[in-house]
Design a protein around this motif. Structure first.
Motif, PDB file in Angstrom:
ATOM      1  N   THR A   1      -1.414   5.726  10.620  1.00 55.00           N
ATOM      2  CA  THR A   1      -0.794   6.232   9.404  1.00 55.00           C
ATOM      3  C   THR A   1      -1.037   5.214   8.303  1.00 55.00           C
ATOM      4  O   THR A   1      -0.627   4.056   8.408  1.00 55.00           O
ATOM      5  N   LEU A   2      -1.741   5.633   7.264  1.00 56.13           N
ATOM      6  CA  LEU A   2      -2.112   4.703   6.213  1.00 56.13           C
ATOM      7  C   LEU A   2      -0.908   4.382   5.327  1.00 56.13           C
ATOM      8  O   LEU A   2      -0.061   5.240   5.059  1.00 56.13           O
ATOM      9  N   ALA A   3      -0.823   3.130   4.889  1.00 52.41           N
ATOM     10  CA  ALA A   3       0.256   2.672   4.019  1.00 52.41           C
ATOM     11  C   ALA A   3      -0.312   2.401   2.629  1.00 52.41           C
ATOM     12  O   ALA A   3      -1.354   1.760   2.491  1.00 52.41           O
ATOM     13  N   PHE A   4       0.382   2.898   1.600  1.00 54.48           N
ATOM     14  CA  PHE A   4      -0.164   2.813   0.251  1.00 54.48           C
ATOM     15  C   PHE A   4       0.822   2.180  -0.723  1.00 54.48           C
ATOM     16  O   PHE A   4       2.031   2.163  -0.490  1.00 54.48           O
ATOM     17  N   GLN A   5       0.260   1.689  -1.835  1.00 55.80           N
ATOM     18  CA  GLN A   5       1.030   1.192  -2.966  1.00 55.80           C
ATOM     19  C   GLN A   5       0.690   2.033  -4.185  1.00 55.80           C
ATOM     20  O   GLN A   5      -0.361   2.686  -4.226  1.00 55.80           O
ATOM     21  N   PRO A   6       1.543   2.062  -5.203  1.00 53.78           N
ATOM     22  CA  PRO A   6       1.367   3.007  -6.313  1.00 53.78           C
ATOM     23  C   PRO A   6       0.227   2.690  -7.269  1.00 53.78           C
ATOM     24  O   PRO A   6      -0.206   3.576  -8.013  1.00 53.78           O
ATOM     25  N   THR A   7      -0.263   1.476  -7.306  1.00 53.50           N
ATOM     26  CA  THR A   7      -1.321   1.129  -8.252  1.00 53.50           C
ATOM     27  C   THR A   7      -2.475   0.450  -7.540  1.00 53.50           C
ATOM     28  O   THR A   7      -2.309  -0.126  -6.459  1.00 53.50           O
TER      29      THR A   7
ATOM     30  N   HIS B   1      -7.598  -6.027  -3.763  1.00 52.44           N
ATOM     31  CA  HIS B   1      -7.078  -5.547  -2.472  1.00 52.44           C
ATOM     32  C   HIS B   1      -6.987  -4.015  -2.541  1.00 52.44           C
ATOM     33  O   HIS B   1      -5.899  -3.455  -2.602  1.00 52.44           O
ATOM     34  N   PRO B   2      -8.131  -3.325  -2.531  1.00 51.91           N
ATOM     35  CA  PRO B   2      -8.162  -1.909  -2.912  1.00 51.91           C
ATOM     36  C   PRO B   2      -7.675  -0.920  -1.860  1.00 51.91           C
ATOM     37  O   PRO B   2      -7.419   0.237  -2.184  1.00 51.91           O
ATOM     38  N   PHE B   3      -7.555  -1.339  -0.603  1.00 47.78           N
ATOM     39  CA  PHE B   3      -7.347  -0.352   0.458  1.00 47.78           C
ATOM     40  C   PHE B   3      -5.895   0.055   0.665  1.00 47.78           C
ATOM     41  O   PHE B   3      -5.576   0.746   1.637  1.00 47.78           O
ATOM     42  N   VAL B   4      -5.029  -0.346  -0.248  1.00 45.55           N
ATOM     43  CA  VAL B   4      -3.644   0.123  -0.183  1.00 45.55           C
ATOM     44  C   VAL B   4      -3.325   1.027  -1.371  1.00 45.55           C
ATOM     45  O   VAL B   4      -2.158   1.294  -1.667  1.00 45.55           O
ATOM     46  N   PHE B   5      -4.365   1.519  -2.051  1.00 53.10           N
ATOM     47  CA  PHE B   5      -4.186   2.505  -3.118  1.00 53.10           C
ATOM     48  C   PHE B   5      -4.731   3.841  -2.641  1.00 53.10           C
ATOM     49  O   PHE B   5      -5.902   3.964  -2.283  1.00 53.10           O
ATOM     50  N   GLU B   6      -3.879   4.857  -2.625  1.00 54.07           N
ATOM     51  CA  GLU B   6      -4.207   6.131  -1.988  1.00 54.07           C
ATOM     52  C   GLU B   6      -5.418   6.804  -2.620  1.00 54.07           C
ATOM     53  O   GLU B   6      -6.294   7.329  -1.918  1.00 54.07           O
ATOM     54  N   GLY B   7      -5.490   6.820  -3.939  1.00 55.44           N
ATOM     55  CA  GLY B   7      -6.604   7.498  -4.590  1.00 55.44           C
ATOM     56  C   GLY B   7      -7.948   6.889  -4.227  1.00 55.44           C
ATOM     57  O   GLY B   7      -8.932   7.602  -4.010  1.00 55.44           O
ATOM     58  N   PHE B   8      -7.995   5.575  -4.134  1.00 57.75           N
ATOM     59  CA  PHE B   8      -9.231   4.888  -3.777  1.00 57.75           C
ATOM     60  C   PHE B   8      -9.642   5.213  -2.344  1.00 57.75           C
ATOM     61  O   PHE B   8     -10.802   5.533  -2.066  1.00 57.75           O
TER      62      PHE B   8
ATOM     63  N   GLN C   1      -6.117  -0.468   9.072  1.00 59.07           N
ATOM     64  CA  GLN C   1      -6.128  -0.678   7.630  1.00 59.07           C
ATOM     65  C   GLN C   1      -5.356  -1.947   7.296  1.00 59.07           C
ATOM     66  O   GLN C   1      -4.322  -2.240   7.897  1.00 59.07           O
ATOM     67  N   SER C   2      -5.891  -2.700   6.365  1.00 58.26           N
ATOM     68  CA  SER C   2      -5.146  -3.786   5.743  1.00 58.26           C
ATOM     69  C   SER C   2      -5.437  -3.704   4.248  1.00 58.26           C
ATOM     70  O   SER C   2      -6.187  -2.826   3.800  1.00 58.26           O
ATOM     71  N   SER C   3      -4.889  -4.600   3.478  1.00 61.86           N
ATOM     72  CA  SER C   3      -5.169  -4.583   2.043  1.00 61.86           C
ATOM     73  C   SER C   3      -6.611  -4.969   1.745  1.00 61.86           C
ATOM     74  O   SER C   3      -7.127  -4.684   0.661  1.00 61.86           O
ATOM     75  N   ASP C   4      -7.295  -5.592   2.728  1.00 59.48           N
ATOM     76  CA  ASP C   4      -8.633  -6.124   2.491  1.00 59.48           C
ATOM     77  C   ASP C   4      -9.752  -5.436   3.258  1.00 59.48           C
ATOM     78  O   ASP C   4     -10.919  -5.685   2.989  1.00 59.48           O
ATOM     79  N   GLU C   5      -9.422  -4.575   4.220  1.00 56.16           N
ATOM     80  CA  GLU C   5     -10.473  -3.903   4.986  1.00 56.16           C
ATOM     81  C   GLU C   5      -9.920  -2.688   5.716  1.00 56.16           C
ATOM     82  O   GLU C   5      -8.722  -2.555   5.940  1.00 56.16           O
ATOM     83  N   ILE C   6     -10.858  -1.808   6.080  1.00 51.16           N
ATOM     84  CA  ILE C   6     -10.544  -0.618   6.862  1.00 51.16           C
ATOM     85  C   ILE C   6     -11.596  -0.490   7.952  1.00 51.16           C
ATOM     86  O   ILE C   6     -12.792  -0.709   7.696  1.00 51.16           O
ATOM     87  N   ASP C   7     -11.171  -0.123   9.158  1.00 52.67           N
ATOM     88  CA  ASP C   7     -12.098   0.145  10.254  1.00 52.67           C
ATOM     89  C   ASP C   7     -12.129   1.637  10.542  1.00 52.67           C
ATOM     90  O   ASP C   7     -11.076   2.274  10.698  1.00 52.67           O
ATOM     91  N   VAL C   8     -13.338   2.198  10.617  1.00 52.39           N
ATOM     92  CA  VAL C   8     -13.529   3.619  10.862  1.00 52.39           C
ATOM     93  C   VAL C   8     -14.351   3.810  12.132  1.00 52.39           C
ATOM     94  O   VAL C   8     -15.403   3.184  12.301  1.00 52.39           O
TER      95      VAL C   8
END
Length: 231
Positions: A118-124, A129-136, A161-168
């Protein structure tokens, strides 16, 4: 522990004339089958350099040449004779039983199932640290839905997921030069739009044997891939 093997029928003897080759499949493996100078050889079909189909390559003096970029491998043993490939091709024992051709494969252990997070997001968006913004992240995942050259669109799963990377999780795939160019294009498009500086790399992990993972990295991602994201 003794490795178990299984012989799999892949073709009829009459399917491969002397000096010819054939693309065959066995246990979800793509193999290149060769009948040269009265002997039979089976190799992984995909060239380790960029995924070229070895079954379409020409053979001479016990060597097959990849039709894409000219890498050469020994039919007997799969050793690299000439680059650009740097990795040997895996080979498999071949046995003729009457009119049928059998290839002996190692029985692989049941693959671990990927578990999406479950991905965790921030509002901006923070470009550092782009991976915690949902739109991105949404745009990134949509961009990955392009057809890989050998497999079509992949049913990928986000594992971490972290603020600095995502594994797919990509599955048991071989990425070709075309796929690498497409991945680079996805990253370049996002970087231009969002003023970020993400990159990517592909890697294997012992947790998912034979499976390719895509690690998408921000500017502050750890230098080592090991133990940076927990599954």
């Amino acid at each position: 522990m003794t490795q178990q093997t299984q012989s799999v029928r892949v073709a009829k003897v009459s399917d491969v004339a002397e000096g010819a080759s054939l693309c065959v499949a066995a246990q979800d493996k793509a193999l290149a089958l060769f009948h040269v100078d009265g002997k039979w050889y089976a190799l992984d079909n995909l060239c380790p350099h960029a995924g070229g189909p070895l079954c379409e390559g020409k053979t001479k003096d016990g060597v097959v040449t990849c039709p894409w970029h000219g890498s050469q491998f020994k039919l007997d043993g799969g050793g690299v004779v000439h680059g650009p490939a740097q990795v040997d091709v895996k080979t498999y024992p071949v046995e003729i039983r009457g009119e049928d051709v059998f290839v002996t494969l190692e029985q692989s252990a049941p693959a671990a199932s990927p578990k999406p997070i479950t991905l965790a997001f921030q509002p901006t968006l923070d470009a550092e640290h782009p991976f915690v913004f949902e739109g991105f992240v949404d745009e990134l995942l949509q961009g990955l839905k392009f057809p890989f050259k050998l497999y079509g669109v992949l049913p990928f799963v986000v594992l971490a997921q972290s603020s600095d990377e995502i594994d797919v999780y990509l599955g048991k795939v071989h990425a070709t030069e075309v796929d690498l160019q497409a991945l680079s294009g996805v990253m370049a498009k996002l970087n231009e739009k969002w003023k970020t500086s993400i990159t990517y790399c592909l890697f294997l992990t012992t947790q998912f044997p034979g499976v390719m993972l895509l690690n998408i990295r921000g500017p502050h991602a750890p230098m080592s891939l090991e133990n940076t994201i927990k599954y």
